[in-house]
Every structure is written in C-alpha cells, then in structure tokens.
Scaffold this active site. Sequence first.
Site, short mmCIF file in Angstrom:
data_model
loop_
_atom_site.label_atom_id
_atom_site.label_comp_id
_atom_site.label_asym_id
_atom_site.label_seq_id
_atom_site.Cartn_x
_atom_site.Cartn_y
_atom_site.Cartn_z
N ARG A 74 12.01 -6.26 4.90
CA ARG A 74 11.63 -4.16 4.45
C ARG A 74 12.55 -3.67 5.25
O ARG A 74 12.92 -4.34 6.93
CB ARG A 74 10.02 -4.20 4.67
CG ARG A 74 9.70 -2.65 5.07
CD ARG A 74 8.92 -2.00 5.29
NE ARG A 74 7.47 -2.69 5.79
CZ ARG A 74 6.56 -3.14 6.25
NH1 ARG A 74 5.94 -1.83 5.31
NH2 ARG A 74 5.82 -3.86 7.19
N ARG B 24 -9.33 1.04 9.18
CA ARG B 24 -9.16 -0.23 9.56
C ARG B 24 -10.43 -1.07 10.48
O ARG B 24 -9.94 -1.94 10.50
CB ARG B 24 -8.29 -0.34 10.03
CG ARG B 24 -6.76 -0.22 9.76
CD ARG B 24 -5.56 -0.35 10.47
NE ARG B 24 -4.75 -0.97 10.29
CZ ARG B 24 -3.36 -0.45 9.93
NH1 ARG B 24 -3.47 0.73 9.93
NH2 ARG B 24 -2.46 -1.52 9.56
N LYS C 266 1.30 -1.06 -0.02
CA LYS C 266 0.05 0.13 -0.05
C LYS C 266 1.31 1.38 0.28
O LYS C 266 0.41 1.58 -0.98
CB LYS C 266 -1.13 -0.19 1.35
CG LYS C 266 -1.89 -0.88 1.40
CD LYS C 266 -2.84 -1.12 3.04
CE LYS C 266 -2.30 -0.77 3.87
NZ LYS C 266 -1.32 -2.37 3.93
N ARG D 168 12.18 -2.34 10.49
CA ARG D 168 11.23 -1.83 11.80
C ARG D 168 10.16 -2.35 12.58
O ARG D 168 10.87 -3.92 12.26
CB ARG D 168 9.24 -1.94 10.90
CG ARG D 168 9.15 -0.33 10.36
CD ARG D 168 7.88 0.10 9.89
NE ARG D 168 6.71 -0.50 9.93
CZ ARG D 168 5.82 -0.91 9.10
NH1 ARG D 168 5.51 -0.10 8.30
NH2 ARG D 168 4.61 -1.43 9.77
N ARG E 103 -0.94 -8.77 13.51
CA ARG E 103 -1.08 -7.52 13.11
C ARG E 103 -1.84 -8.75 11.58
O ARG E 103 -3.18 -7.97 11.18
CB ARG E 103 0.00 -7.06 12.02
CG ARG E 103 0.31 -6.41 12.73
CD ARG E 103 1.88 -5.17 12.38
NE ARG E 103 1.98 -4.97 11.31
CZ ARG E 103 3.00 -4.69 10.74
NH1 ARG E 103 4.03 -4.94 10.80
NH2 ARG E 103 2.33 -3.99 9.47
P1 AP5 Z 1 5.11 -1.36 1.74
O1 AP5 Z 1 4.41 -0.64 0.65
O2 AP5 Z 1 5.33 -1.06 3.04
O3 AP5 Z 1 3.62 -2.63 2.52
P2 AP5 Z 1 2.12 -2.11 2.77
O4 AP5 Z 1 0.55 -2.64 2.74
O5 AP5 Z 1 2.46 -0.37 3.20
O6 AP5 Z 1 2.90 -2.52 4.42
P3 AP5 Z 1 2.55 -1.92 6.09
O7 AP5 Z 1 3.56 -2.97 7.04
O8 AP5 Z 1 3.49 -0.09 6.47
O9 AP5 Z 1 1.47 -2.29 6.83
P4 AP5 Z 1 0.37 -2.22 7.29
O10 AP5 Z 1 -1.03 -2.16 6.92
O11 AP5 Z 1 0.30 -2.77 7.88
O12 AP5 Z 1 0.68 -1.03 8.54
P5 AP5 Z 1 0.95 0.61 9.22
O13 AP5 Z 1 1.91 1.34 9.08
O14 AP5 Z 1 -0.21 1.39 8.51
O15 AP5 Z 1 5.73 -3.33 0.94
C1 AP5 Z 1 6.42 -3.61 1.87
C2 AP5 Z 1 7.68 -4.63 1.59
O16 AP5 Z 1 7.58 -4.56 0.06
C3 AP5 Z 1 8.62 -2.81 1.39
O17 AP5 Z 1 9.81 -3.32 1.34
C4 AP5 Z 1 8.03 -2.95 -0.53
O18 AP5 Z 1 9.81 -2.22 -0.58
C5 AP5 Z 1 8.32 -4.70 -0.56
N1 AP5 Z 1 6.97 -4.23 -2.28
C6 AP5 Z 1 5.58 -3.91 -1.99
N2 AP5 Z 1 5.40 -3.80 -3.17
C7 AP5 Z 1 6.02 -4.89 -3.88
C8 AP5 Z 1 5.70 -5.83 -5.28
N3 AP5 Z 1 4.80 -5.66 -5.75
N4 AP5 Z 1 6.64 -6.45 -5.40
C9 AP5 Z 1 8.12 -6.64 -4.41
N5 AP5 Z 1 8.30 -6.16 -2.68
C10 AP5 Z 1 6.97 -4.94 -2.73
O19 AP5 Z 1 0.23 0.27 10.69
C11 AP5 Z 1 1.53 -0.03 11.51
C12 AP5 Z 1 0.27 0.20 12.90
O20 AP5 Z 1 0.41 1.37 12.72
C13 AP5 Z 1 -0.07 -1.10 13.13
O21 AP5 Z 1 -0.05 -1.47 12.72
C14 AP5 Z 1 -1.35 -0.12 13.82
O22 AP5 Z 1 -0.80 -0.18 15.19
C15 AP5 Z 1 -0.96 1.54 13.48
N6 AP5 Z 1 -2.60 1.93 12.82
C16 AP5 Z 1 -2.29 2.26 11.44
N7 AP5 Z 1 -3.05 2.63 11.11
C17 AP5 Z 1 -4.14 2.62 11.93
C18 AP5 Z 1 -6.18 2.25 11.71
N8 AP5 Z 1 -6.14 3.34 11.17
N9 AP5 Z 1 -6.12 2.50 13.04
C19 AP5 Z 1 -5.45 1.65 14.32
N10 AP5 Z 1 -4.01 1.77 14.36
C20 AP5 Z 1 -3.70 1.94 13.47
#
Ligand code: AP5
Length: 228
Positions: free
Chosen positions: A127, A88, A13, A160, A171
Amino acid sequence: MVILMIGPPGAGKGTQVERLSRRYSLSKVGAGDILRQEVIKKSELGVKVEEYMKKGMLVPDDIIIDMITRRLDCGSECQGYLLDGFPRNQKQAQRLDHLLEERGEKIELVFNIEVSEPELIKRISGRRVCTKCFRLYHIDYRKPRVDELCDNCGIPLIQREDDREEVVRKRLTLYREETKPLLEYYRCQSKLVDINGNSHTEEVFRQISAYIDSHLTHGSHSKKAELK
Ligand code: AP5
C-alpha cells in the site's frame, strides 16, 4: 442511510468507501483518515493519538467517540454516512447506536469484508498513500500514473508508519480480539452482510453495490435474494 464497513487491516474498506461514497452521495467518515490528518497537522488531537497509532493500538474510546460525534453532521447535501473503522469495539458500537437514536437515524447495513491473511499482508505491504488527499494506491494492484507520485496532487506517495510488519501483526490481533466480536452483534440485528473481499476491487464493489441497490429498492429482508 448509515452504512458500516468492518474488516481486518488491509481488507479494502477505505478503497470501497472511496467509490461507494461517490456512487451513493454518502459522506465518508474514515476514522483512520481523520486521525492521520490530525497527526499531519500536529493538532492537539493529533499529538494525543500519534503514539497509539504508531504502535498499532486502538486510540482511547472517549477520544474517538468525541471525534466521530463531531463528524456526523454532513448537512443537507449528502444522503447519509459510510463509516469506515468505527465502531471497533462493543463500547463504541453501543455509543454509536445511542448517538444515532438521538438523531432519529439508524444503521441500515454492515458490510463485513473477509480477506485471507496472506492476501491482507500482500495488500498492506504494497500500500502507498498520498498525505494530502489520502488517495490509496498499491504497488501492483493500483499503480499511480507516474511512479510513486499521487495522480491528484503530484506529490510523493508514502508507506504508512503502522504498515511495518510487527505493527501489522499487532493490528491483526486487536482486530480479532476487539472488533471481530462485533460481527455477531450486528448479525443478531440482521444487518450484517458478509462479502468475499479476496476478489479484485471491481468485483468487491459490484457485490456491495448490489446489496445496497437491493436494500434501497426492497428493504432489508430481501437483500440476499436480490444478489446474483
Ligand atoms: P485499504 O482500502 O487501504 O484497506 P483498509 O481495509 O482500509 O485497511 P486499513 O489498514 O486502513 O484498515 P485499518 O482498519 O487497520 O486502519 P485505519 O486506517 O482504520 O486497502 C489496502 C491496500 O490494498 C491498498 O493499497 C489498496 O489499493 C489495496 N486493495 C484494496 N482492495 C483491493 C482488492 N480488492 N484487490 C487488490 N488490492 C486491493 O486505522 C488506523 C489506526 O487508527 C488504528 O490502528 C488505530 O490506532 C486508529 N483507529 C482508527 N479507528 C479507530 C477506532 N474506531 N478506535 C480506536 N482507534 C482507531
């Protein structure tokens, strides 16, 4: 224009939002990135949310909703928002609808990025991220020019804390229980677009851009017909 990006941890994402925001002049609102910035700054908000994030739990709704509400004001330069990681759960989705309604805006498209679990684990475990500009890297798929250093900032990349295996499992479970049901919520409103996220970054970007271009040209009803 308001576009949402939904998908499990590691689906890509953030990677897509980074590129899409540049292409369409949309302001990116990444819930996880904003929270991580606050944790690094050790702000009042950062201190409140750090433990939830470390454990892979969702931050309480009221904190998140308040934070996003304050961010949804990008001024006249941008054409709208790309929301990554928000909403979410059902409560957040309803609050977002309400908030946008008050502003005379609405969600146009919701992308559901689907990726197999083994690929998710591979992406998350490889990552690396810059703690200054939050640019994303991967030890195999997106290597920095100089080993372990950010191309923009030149500082060491980190893994991370919530990317440890046991936290990732938590998660993923939370995603299935809390966030996945939202797909039906948006499907019923004919806003959901399923994207096969297993392909490489460029191909996923091509698919998403094709839908957005078609939507901009023809509106929501013909978006599927336009995708080749
Ligand atoms: P990446 O683009 O980083 O993936 P992502 O989907 O953004 O993954 P996240 O782990 O960041 O999502 P998440 O929703 O769990 O965490 P968030 O930060 O929002 O890609 C991953 C890796 O793959 C990278 O190394 C990239 O280079 C590689 N890659 C990408 N696309 C690729 C492809 N097509 N082919 C090959 N490689 C590829 O949330 C973190 C925490 O914050 C949560 O756990 C929670 O505690 C809190 N939080 C966030 N939002 C909320 C909410 N709305 N409500 C409550 N708590 C929240």
